[in-house]
Design an enzyme around this catalytic site. Structure first.
Site, PDB file in Angstrom:
ATOM      1  N   PHE A 161      37.458   7.787  10.862  1.00 39.61           N
ATOM      2  CA  PHE A 161      36.248   8.091  11.633  1.00 39.61           C
ATOM      3  C   PHE A 161      36.401   7.827  13.130  1.00 39.61           C
ATOM      4  CE2 PHE A 161      35.637   3.508  11.354  1.00 39.61           C
ATOM      5  CZ  PHE A 161      35.049   3.209  12.578  1.00 39.61           C
ATOM      6  N   LYS A 190      41.148  17.119   5.603  1.00 35.68           N
ATOM      7  CA  LYS A 190      39.951  16.432   5.098  1.00 35.68           C
ATOM      8  C   LYS A 190      39.580  15.443   6.194  1.00 35.68           C
ATOM      9  CE  LYS A 190      38.503  13.058   3.373  1.00 35.68           C
ATOM     10  NZ  LYS A 190      37.469  12.227   4.055  1.00 35.68           N
ATOM     11  N   GLU A 215      34.366  11.842   6.425  1.00 35.32           N
ATOM     12  CA  GLU A 215      33.009  12.327   6.111  1.00 35.32           C
ATOM     13  C   GLU A 215      31.990  11.756   7.103  1.00 35.32           C
ATOM     14  OE1 GLU A 215      34.946  10.301   4.533  1.00 35.32           O
ATOM     15  OE2 GLU A 215      33.936   9.019   3.068  1.00 35.32           O
ATOM     16  N   SER A 230      42.653   3.143   6.943  1.00 31.72           N
ATOM     17  CA  SER A 230      42.850   1.708   6.719  1.00 31.72           C
ATOM     18  C   SER A 230      44.100   1.461   5.858  1.00 31.72           C
ATOM     19  CB  SER A 230      41.620   1.134   6.009  1.00 31.72           C
ATOM     20  OG  SER A 230      41.475   1.770   4.751  1.00 31.72           O
ATOM     21  N   CYS A 250      42.801   1.455  16.350  1.00 29.56           N
ATOM     22  CA  CYS A 250      43.923   0.771  15.705  1.00 29.56           C
ATOM     23  C   CYS A 250      44.835   0.131  16.741  1.00 29.56           C
ATOM     24  CB  CYS A 250      44.703   1.740  14.829  1.00 29.56           C
ATOM     25  SG  CYS A 250      45.552   2.991  15.786  1.00 29.56           S
ATOM     26  N   GLU A 258      41.780  -7.396   9.721  1.00 32.80           N
ATOM     27  CA  GLU A 258      41.311  -6.419  10.715  1.00 32.80           C
ATOM     28  C   GLU A 258      39.777  -6.461  10.746  1.00 32.80           C
ATOM     29  OE1 GLU A 258      41.919  -2.159   9.912  1.00 32.80           O
ATOM     30  OE2 GLU A 258      42.395  -1.928  12.038  1.00 32.80           O
TER      31      GLU A 258
HETATM   32  P1  NAD Z   1      39.327   4.611   5.782  1.00 32.10           P
HETATM   33  O1  NAD Z   1      40.641   4.212   5.243  1.00 32.10           O
HETATM   34  O2  NAD Z   1      38.105   4.027   5.180  1.00 32.10           O
HETATM   35  O3  NAD Z   1      39.144   6.211   5.665  1.00 32.10           O
HETATM   36  C1  NAD Z   1      40.139   7.078   6.120  1.00 32.10           C
HETATM   37  C2  NAD Z   1      40.088   8.351   5.290  1.00 32.10           C
HETATM   38  O4  NAD Z   1      40.343   8.029   3.928  1.00 32.10           O
HETATM   39  C3  NAD Z   1      38.729   9.028   5.335  1.00 32.10           C
HETATM   40  O5  NAD Z   1      38.921  10.408   5.477  1.00 32.10           O
HETATM   41  C4  NAD Z   1      38.096   8.659   4.000  1.00 32.10           C
HETATM   42  O6  NAD Z   1      37.252   9.658   3.515  1.00 32.10           O
HETATM   43  C5  NAD Z   1      39.291   8.482   3.098  1.00 32.10           C
HETATM   44  N1  NAD Z   1      39.091   7.448   2.061  1.00 32.10           N
HETATM   45  C6  NAD Z   1      38.301   6.343   2.137  1.00 32.10           C
HETATM   46  N2  NAD Z   1      38.419   5.612   1.008  1.00 32.10           N
HETATM   47  C7  NAD Z   1      39.301   6.260   0.208  1.00 32.10           C
HETATM   48  C8  NAD Z   1      39.848   5.996  -1.086  1.00 32.10           C
HETATM   49  N3  NAD Z   1      39.497   4.931  -1.788  1.00 32.10           N
HETATM   50  N4  NAD Z   1      40.750   6.871  -1.594  1.00 32.10           N
HETATM   51  C9  NAD Z   1      41.120   7.971  -0.887  1.00 32.10           C
HETATM   52  N5  NAD Z   1      40.614   8.261   0.337  1.00 32.10           N
HETATM   53  C10 NAD Z   1      39.737   7.430   0.893  1.00 32.10           C
HETATM   54  O7  NAD Z   1      39.382   4.348   7.360  1.00 32.10           O
HETATM   55  P2  NAD Z   1      38.212   4.517   8.426  1.00 32.10           P
HETATM   56  O8  NAD Z   1      37.218   3.422   8.224  1.00 32.10           O
HETATM   57  O9  NAD Z   1      37.739   5.911   8.459  1.00 32.10           O
HETATM   58  O10 NAD Z   1      39.022   4.274   9.782  1.00 32.10           O
HETATM   59  C11 NAD Z   1      39.316   3.005  10.283  1.00 32.10           C
HETATM   60  C12 NAD Z   1      40.686   2.534   9.853  1.00 32.10           C
HETATM   61  O11 NAD Z   1      41.679   3.472  10.262  1.00 32.10           O
HETATM   62  C13 NAD Z   1      41.087   1.223  10.508  1.00 32.10           C
HETATM   63  O12 NAD Z   1      41.737   0.433   9.566  1.00 32.10           O
HETATM   64  C14 NAD Z   1      42.038   1.642  11.609  1.00 32.10           C
HETATM   65  O13 NAD Z   1      42.952   0.647  12.014  1.00 32.10           O
HETATM   66  C15 NAD Z   1      42.721   2.786  10.954  1.00 32.10           C
HETATM   67  N6  NAD Z   1      43.343   3.675  11.917  1.00 32.10           N
HETATM   68  C16 NAD Z   1      44.694   3.628  12.016  1.00 32.10           C
HETATM   69  C17 NAD Z   1      45.335   4.413  12.942  1.00 32.10           C
HETATM   70  C18 NAD Z   1      46.834   4.357  13.070  1.00 32.10           C
HETATM   71  O14 NAD Z   1      47.381   5.175  13.783  1.00 32.10           O
HETATM   72  N7  NAD Z   1      47.511   3.435  12.427  1.00 32.10           N
HETATM   73  C19 NAD Z   1      44.605   5.264  13.772  1.00 32.10           C
HETATM   74  C20 NAD Z   1      43.222   5.303  13.634  1.00 32.10           C
HETATM   75  C21 NAD Z   1      42.595   4.490  12.695  1.00 32.10           C
END
Ligand code: NAD
Length: 492
Positions: A160, A184, A187, A237, A292, A383
């Site tokens: 997000f 994808k 959401e 994440s 991140c 985090e």
């Molecule tokens: P998230 O992991 O909750 O969601 C990321 C994606 O995964 C979304 O599209 C979501 O719909 C999907 N998702 C969520 N739960 C899932 C599951 N159980 N199974 C399959 N798909 C699932 O992350 P977020 O809250 O949207 O974003 C924040 C996180 O992203 C933080 O941990 C941040 O550090 C990380 N991030 C990392 C980088 C990087 O380059 N390393 C860059 C940006 C964000």
């Protein structure tokens, strides 16, 4: 559909369907959830929560379109990105407000994101000049050549916090590489990608080459499992990155999954006050700590109280809603507050307290600084993903580096110093993939690849730059011998 907002005033955005084969398709029977403008805590749109059926439709469209796209010369595929770049500049204000409204970032942060996304598009434009393979006469009369070919149908799943930039970390390399893409988006922030799909169509991208399937876990699992998808890239994440990396790889795909972070910034007494205070504050409060690459732990080596005082003074002046944006959702505000409450109860001193922050009606948390945090406190280890800086005091540089090394993560790390010796030691010894000297958000800008180490990334290589192109292509090695040479050897 154009987004009409030109200020923070609450604005709705009605279109949000799937985009398959160049058409907007509804997802009848699927639950729709709200897309919330975090500044107001109010729904600005809805998004369908799809599943395997919609993924399958997108795969079929992508499979049908991809061979003709891959057969176009790479230069012609890149021309679409030349045009896209123009269109993104034309619409930079609109895209900026869209990012700001769906994510909650300030206008300035959103504009920086859109401009950085354009840089990623520019990298895609440059690929025809980079992607010439190599060739060599490897023996008498025998030539070996490498060409980079598309993998086929590839998928990307994004978080997000950067609604337009993170998808564009992946899409240019994948498409210029000759693949068809299924995205994808998160959401929570699907709207910028809706506009991007429209801009792609305007730029002349053939139908079926860029597709969007909206939803959450069900769609992601379908993308991991679907046999028609050849490569799977994820940013989000660590918990989910680890799961989907394993799941996609088990189904035989190449996979790359970037995860979360806990970035340590080491500050030594000889650090420049102005540079350090400015950078540390920007790093931990920018995008409300929802990056991140955000500073999360300040490792104070010896007496650096004058720097900490200045960091606290500057952070306390930042007004949520004006200088820093909103938090993505209510539950995140509770999560962040929980870390601060527990650290305080455990004896940490709250130098700056953002718990009472409020701006409009949405989700807010002000800059917060916790001093005297123990190495094993959750505020140091986990985090938080909010504007919270945890200060750990250590006696010397060795202890600082050992602390950084003890983190499970390894996305970014930085040192603030005026000593080349200190900088060199830290750069050699920290366990992180993206490191900074006197810079708190050491993002390796294009053409350098973005990606961390340890639990911040699963899979080989980086997501952007040349590594990204390599991830979305496969090298074909062609060995040629046209005629038997008179002087041939057993190797010929
Ligand atoms: P998230 O992991 O909750 O969601 C990321 C994606 O995964 C979304 O599209 C979501 O719909 C999907 N998702 C969520 N739960 C899932 C599951 N159980 N199974 C399959 N798909 C699932 O992350 P977020 O809250 O949207 O974003 C924040 C996180 O992203 C933080 O941990 C941040 O550090 C990380 N991030 C990392 C980088 C990087 O380059 N390393 C860059 C940006 C964000």
């Amino acid at each position: 559909m154009r987004f009409s907002a030109t200020s923070y005033d609450f604005t709705e955005y009605v279109r949000n369907d799937n985009y398959i084969n160049g058409e907007w398709v509804d997802a009848p029977g699927r639950e729709r959830i709200d897309v919330i403008n975090p500044r107001y805590g109010k729904a600005m749109s809805t998004v369908p929560m799809c599943g395997y059926e919609e993924v399958d439709a997108a795969v079929k469209a992508a499979e049908a379109a991809q061979p003709a796209w891959a057969n176009q010369p790479i230069r012609e595929r890149a021309y679409v990105f030349y045009k896209l770049r123009e269109l993104m500049h034309r619409d930079v204000e609109e895209l900026t407000w869209l990012v700001s409204h769906e994510n909650g970032k300030t206008y300035g942060e959103s504009k920086a994101e859109v401009l950085k996304a354009i840089e990623c598009v520019e990298y895609g434009c440059s690929l025809p000049n980079l992607a010439a393979g190599t060739q060599l006469d490897v023996s008498r009369g025998v030539n070996c050549q490498v060409v980079y070919e598309a993998v086929g149908v590839v998928a990307g799943v994004t978080p997000f916090n950067f609604p337009i930039m993170v998808p564009l970390w992946m899409i240019p390399q994948a498409l210029v590489g000759g693949n068809a893409f299924i995205l994808k988006p998160s959401e929570q922030v699907p709207l910028s990608m809706i506009r991007l799909a429209e801009l792609f169509a305007e730029a002349g991208l053939p139908n079926g080459i860029f597709n969007i399937v909206n939803g959450g876990r069900e769609v992601v699992e379908a993308l991991c499992d679907h046999p028609g998808i050849d490569a799977f890239a994820f940013v989000g994440s660590t918990r989910v990155a680890k799961l989907v990396y394993g799941r996609a790889a088990t189904s035989g795909k190449r996979a790359l999954a970037l995860g979360g972070a806990k970035n340590h910034l080491i500050v030594v007494p000889d650090a420049d006050l102005e540079v350090t205070a400015d950078n540390v504050v920007a790093s931990f409060t920018g995008c409300c700590g929802q990056r991140c690459m955000a500073a999360s732990v300040l490792v104070a080596v010896g007496d650096v109280d004058h720097i900490i005082d200045e960091v606290a003074k500057r952070a306390a002046k930042l007004v949520p809603g004006e200088h820093i944006g909103a938090i993505n959702m209510d539950a995140s505000v509770d999560r962040i507050r929980g870390y601060v409450d527990r650290a305080e109860a455990g004896g940490a001193k709250v130098l700056v307290d953002g718990r009472g922050a409020s701006g409009d009606d949405g989700y807010w948390f002000g800059p917060t600084i916790l001093d005297g945090i123990d190495a094993d406190n959750p505020a140091r280890v986990e985090e938080i993903f909010g504007p919270v800086l945890s200060i750990v005091r250590v006696a010397n540089l060795e202890e600082a580096i050992a602390l950084e090394n003890s983190s499970d993560y390894g996305n970014a790390s930085a040192v603030y110093t005026t000593s080349g010796d200190v900088a060199r030691k830290v750069m050699n010894e920290v366990s992180a993939g993206m490191c900074g000297v006197n810079i708190g958000v050491p993002v390796p800008r294009e053409p350098f690849g973005f990606g961390g180490w340890n639990d911040s990334k699963f899979g080989a290589g980086n997501i952007t730059g040349w590594d990204g192109f390599r991830f979305f292509t496969r090298p074909r090695k062609i060995t040629t011998k046209w005629a038997v040479q008179s002087d041939q050897t057993w190797m010929s």
